[in-house]
Write an enzyme that holds these catalytic residues in place. Structure first.
Site, short mmCIF file in Angstrom:
data_model
loop_
_atom_site.label_atom_id
_atom_site.label_comp_id
_atom_site.label_asym_id
_atom_site.label_seq_id
_atom_site.Cartn_x
_atom_site.Cartn_y
_atom_site.Cartn_z
N LYS A 169 40.47 39.87 33.34
CA LYS A 169 41.23 41.01 33.86
C LYS A 169 41.88 41.81 32.74
O LYS A 169 41.85 43.03 32.74
CB LYS A 169 42.31 40.49 34.82
CG LYS A 169 43.13 41.58 35.46
CD LYS A 169 42.29 42.38 36.42
CE LYS A 169 43.04 43.56 37.01
NZ LYS A 169 42.10 44.56 37.53
N ARG B 224 42.71 36.48 36.20
CA ARG B 224 42.47 37.04 34.87
C ARG B 224 41.13 36.59 34.29
O ARG B 224 40.67 37.13 33.30
CB ARG B 224 43.59 36.61 33.92
CG ARG B 224 44.95 37.12 34.36
CD ARG B 224 46.03 36.49 33.51
NE ARG B 224 45.94 36.94 32.14
CZ ARG B 224 46.65 37.93 31.63
NH1 ARG B 224 47.49 38.58 32.40
NH2 ARG B 224 46.53 38.29 30.37
N TRP C 247 39.70 30.96 28.64
CA TRP C 247 38.50 31.81 28.68
C TRP C 247 37.85 31.63 27.32
O TRP C 247 38.40 32.07 26.30
CB TRP C 247 38.90 33.25 28.94
CG TRP C 247 37.78 34.19 29.24
CD1 TRP C 247 37.14 34.35 30.44
CD2 TRP C 247 37.18 35.13 28.35
NE1 TRP C 247 36.18 35.32 30.33
CE2 TRP C 247 36.18 35.81 29.06
CE3 TRP C 247 37.38 35.44 27.00
CZ2 TRP C 247 35.40 36.80 28.49
CZ3 TRP C 247 36.59 36.42 26.43
CH2 TRP C 247 35.61 37.09 27.18
N GLU D 6 29.41 45.05 37.29
CA GLU D 6 30.43 44.02 37.11
C GLU D 6 30.40 42.96 38.19
O GLU D 6 30.52 41.78 37.89
CB GLU D 6 31.83 44.66 37.19
CG GLU D 6 32.31 45.33 35.98
CD GLU D 6 33.73 45.82 36.20
OE1 GLU D 6 33.94 46.76 37.00
OE2 GLU D 6 34.64 45.27 35.57
N LYS E 165 31.05 49.43 38.36
CA LYS E 165 31.50 48.53 39.42
C LYS E 165 30.33 47.67 39.91
O LYS E 165 30.47 46.46 40.11
CB LYS E 165 32.09 49.30 40.62
CG LYS E 165 33.44 49.93 40.42
CD LYS E 165 34.61 48.97 40.41
CE LYS E 165 34.96 48.60 39.00
NZ LYS E 165 35.91 49.42 38.31
N ASN F 173 47.02 31.67 23.78
CA ASN F 173 46.20 32.83 24.14
C ASN F 173 45.94 33.62 22.87
O ASN F 173 46.84 33.74 22.04
CB ASN F 173 46.95 33.76 25.09
CG ASN F 173 46.99 33.24 26.50
OD1 ASN F 173 46.46 32.17 26.79
ND2 ASN F 173 47.65 33.98 27.38
N GLY F 174 44.77 34.21 22.75
CA GLY F 174 44.50 35.06 21.58
C GLY F 174 43.53 34.39 20.62
O GLY F 174 42.85 33.42 20.98
N HIS G 233 16.01 64.56 30.56
CA HIS G 233 16.04 64.25 29.13
C HIS G 233 15.80 62.76 28.88
O HIS G 233 16.10 62.26 27.81
CB HIS G 233 17.38 64.70 28.53
CG HIS G 233 17.61 66.17 28.67
ND1 HIS G 233 16.88 67.12 27.98
CD2 HIS G 233 18.45 66.87 29.48
CE1 HIS G 233 17.27 68.32 28.33
NE2 HIS G 233 18.22 68.20 29.24
N GLU H 162 31.52 55.27 36.64
CA GLU H 162 32.41 54.25 37.21
C GLU H 162 31.72 53.49 38.35
O GLU H 162 31.84 52.26 38.45
CB GLU H 162 33.71 54.93 37.70
CG GLU H 162 34.68 54.04 38.44
CD GLU H 162 35.22 52.87 37.63
OE1 GLU H 162 34.98 52.80 36.43
OE2 GLU H 162 35.85 52.00 38.25
N CYS I 45 42.71 34.19 28.86
CA CYS I 45 43.47 32.94 28.99
C CYS I 45 44.85 33.19 29.62
O CYS I 45 45.39 34.29 29.51
CB CYS I 45 43.70 32.33 27.63
SG CYS I 45 42.20 32.10 26.68
C1 F6R Z 1 36.52 47.36 34.96
C2 F6R Z 1 37.78 47.12 34.30
C3 F6R Z 1 37.79 47.22 32.82
C4 F6R Z 1 39.15 47.74 32.33
C5 F6R Z 1 39.20 47.67 30.80
C6 F6R Z 1 40.49 48.25 30.26
O1 F6R Z 1 36.62 47.26 36.34
O2 F6R Z 1 38.77 46.84 34.91
O3 F6R Z 1 36.76 48.00 32.35
O4 F6R Z 1 39.31 49.03 32.76
O5 F6R Z 1 39.09 46.34 30.40
O6 F6R Z 1 41.59 47.57 30.78
P1 F6R Z 1 43.02 48.23 30.80
O7 F6R Z 1 42.98 49.38 31.72
O8 F6R Z 1 43.95 47.15 31.25
O9 F6R Z 1 43.30 48.65 29.38
#
Ligand code: F6R
Length: 611
Positions: free
Chosen positions: A606, A27, A76, A491, A488, A101-102, A507, A484, A2
């Site tokens: 985000k 976000r 959100w 996501e 990506k 927010n929260g 395995h 990673e 949010c």
């Molecule tokens: C994936 C991504 C998330 C963040 C995770 C932690 O692309 O961005 O997996 O890495 O939510 O976020 P931070 O780094 O802000 O603690």
């Protein structure tokens, strides 16, 4: 997650609020809304507009709205579906408007009490409880401020709020407890937001509220009280970030822009190391002593930042011999066990506001005598303020939800950190340290060279976009990069992808391999290449389609692969940073081909400021 924006000004605040919300779109959100106080002098009333959709829809519905004091929100969904009735702002007792927010953990109990007092609820949200509670407290306490303070005392959970009151039509209150909130100072106008990005076009002069602060803003001034109710002065800071850094420029998506910003972002991050080498003093006065005295290292992070931690373990163990463990923050915070005295906790987070990580470091402090080192991209985040030592990455604002430049700058900073740790503890010879440091000046150019292979990656993306599953393999520091790369792709392209240490293949995951399974393999020209070759043969023998990303010197793999891209240069210990680039481009172009919302992938946010 949010987003909150609020403003009080002698000008019309509607365009400021809408622009602020659009700058928070990155976000992640699913509905939006705005509330204004009209007719402040005579009989004040609210105008509220909410949409179960984009800020652009809210903008279209508010083109004729004007007001000088208002709050706005992108939601959100957590409690209740993303529809108009659940969108913020929420009305309490016909005289209070709240954005939030929260999460309010005890909302159900308070809701029952308020229903018993005669309040009627029109949404499924926890936020509406705050609005009615403040309205009720206004009947019990002398002032608007006292009503908000009394209400906050009853709330459990992490939150940031913005509140309007018809009884005090020229004031707006905002408060934070666990979720970030910043106040912007203009000329005869004040703003607040959950993220500086929302306010950058309006001002660069900001006050970061501390945990538990409540602020009252009107046309003339700002007043702040701390969590004990004491009036306090918080010093404003001039930020060195310009609004343009949040502009898209010539790129199609922010993610694409941010992928291409990596040579600069990394050069900025390692700037000090380029001139000083592995000098621990670059991390602050106490750094030398903290690094020398550390008895063990524990890295804690979430998601992509966790993957950076996994890479760092290889570097730190190799260069210092220290024991390193890497934990996912949401697991660590609920695990048991004491921390060994003198453990250095490295908390990695691009935002510095991730709820699980903040809870984990607070928990770590209770488990033993530890020091916290924050690795973060945001200078005054909650994480950096709670840490003993901070290393700031210089990625600049990252708008795309899928982290790219924040990740590679974390890796670059962790490589420098590992070198400094080895220097501080004299665990490597001067020659070896110099050899490791000599790789750093080459890094931005190696990243640029990897970026120049974009068109070859686009060809792979075309093939990949037709598949529902993909495997990613790597060994050593390239194993976390396989994780990673898979994250990506999941996501943003919504393709099921799994990253594996190549040695794990037989395995279990080898059972998945047939002619329909693309297998992306990262191959460094190192001591483990022969081992990786065996893994390639295993995949090829089962008909798997191997897409190889390799360093020069790995040509022996060619007979086994469907397609190969060779990095122009050998990348040495920095391989995990450089190999990340083609995997980011692959996810980006696959998602673009599939037509997904690259910068705002479904269901994701985000900055994950709730548990
Ligand atoms: C994936 C991504 C998330 C963040 C995770 C932690 O692309 O961005 O997996 O890495 O939510 O976020 P931070 O780094 O802000 O603690």
């Amino acid at each position: 997650m949010c987003g909150i924006v609020g403003a009080v000004s002698t000008r019309n605040v509607v365009p400021m609020l809408i622009e602020g919300l659009s700058r928070l779109e990155y976000r992640g959100y699913d509905s939006s809304g705005i509330a204004l106080v009209l007719n402040q002098a005579n009989s004040p009333e609210f105008e509220r507009v909410r949409v179960a959709g984009r800020v652009a829809d809210l903008n279209a519905k508010t083109t004729n709205s004007t007001g000088q004091i208002g709050i706005a929100h992108t939601r959100w969904a957590t409690h209740g579906a993303p529809n108009e009735a659940n969108a913020h702002p929420h009305l309490g007792g016909n005289e209070i408007m709240v954005v939030h927010n929260g999460i309010i953990e005890n909302f159900a109990d308070i809701k029952n009490e308020l229903i018993a007092l005669g309040y009627t609820f029109t949404s499924e949200t926890d936020t509406e409880v705050i609005a009615h509670l403040i309205a009720y407290q206004q009947t019990q306490t002398p002032t608007f401020l006292a009503a908000v303070q009394a209400s906050i005392r009853q709330l459990h959970g992490a939150f940031a709020i913005g509140v309007l009151s018809l009884q005090n039509p020229t004031q707006v209150i905002c408060a934070r407890q666990g979720s970030p909130l910043v106040i912007g100072l203009g000329f005869q106008e004040f703003f607040f937001a959950s993220d500086i990005a929302a306010l950058l076009p309006l001002t660069q002069k900001m006050i970061y509220l501390e945990e538990g602060d409540i602020a009252l803003l009107d046309y003339q001034k700002i007043q702040i009280w701390d969590n004990t109710g004491l009036a306090v002065i918080r010093q404003p800071r001039m930020l060195d970030v310009c609004a343009d850094s949040a502009e898209l420029g010539p790129y199609r998506h922010y993610m694409q822009k941010e992928i291409f910003e990596q040579p600069t972002a990394i050069a900025n991050t390692i700037n000090q190391a380029l001139s000083q080498g592995f000098n621990p003093d670059q991390f602050g006065e106490q750094a030398q002593q903290i690094l020398q005295q550390a008895t063990a290292i524990r890295i804690i992070a979430c998601g992509t930042s966790y993957h950076a931690g996994l890479v760092a373990r290889y570097w730190i163990e190799a260069y210092t011999g220290m024991p390193v463990s890497v934990d996912i923050a949401s697991e660590y915070r609920y695990s048991n066990g004491l921390e060994q005295r003198g453990t250095l906790i490295i908390a990695i987070s691009q935002s510095g506001e991730t709820a699980d990580l903040l809870a984990a470091i607070r928990n770590a402090k209770e488990r033993g005598e530890v020091k916290i080192l924050a690795l973060c991209n945001v200078a005054h985040s909650t994480l950096t303020r709670e840490a003993d030592l901070s290393i700031l990455t210089q990625a600049g604002i990252e708008i795309g939800v899928a982290s790219t430049k924040a990740f590679t700058t974390q890796l670059a900073a962790l490589y420098v950190f590992a070198g400094c740790l080895a220097q501080a503890r004299s665990s490597l010879s001067d020659e070896k340290l110099a050899e490791l440091a000599n790789w750093l000046p080459r890094l931005p150019a190696m990243i640029s060279a990897a970026l120049s292979q974009e068109s070859e990656i686009e060809g792979w993306a075309q093939a990949l976009s037709h598949h529902a599953h993909t495997l990613y393999l790597g060994r050593n520091t390239l194993f976390p990069i396989a994780l990673e790369g898979a994250l990506k792709l999941k996501e943003i392209a919504y393709i099921h992808a799994e990253g594996y240490a190549a040695g794990e293949l037989k395995h279990g995951p080898l059972a998945l391999v047939d002619e329909n399974m693309p297998v992306i393999v990262c191959a460094a020209n190192d001591a483990l290449f022969e081992k990786l070759m065996s893994n390639l043969r295993e995949v090829e023998a089962r008909g798997g389609q191997i897409y190889l990303i390799a360093e020069p010197g790995c040509e022996a793999a060619l007979p086994y692969v469907k397609s190969a891209i060779f990095l122009p240069l050998n990348t040495g210990p920095l391989a995990p940073i450089v190999f990340t680039i083609p995997l980011q481009l692959l996810a980006y172009h696959t998602a673009h081909r599939k037509g997904t919302d690259v910068d705002k992938p479904r269901n994701l946010a985000k900055s994950v400021t709730v548990e």
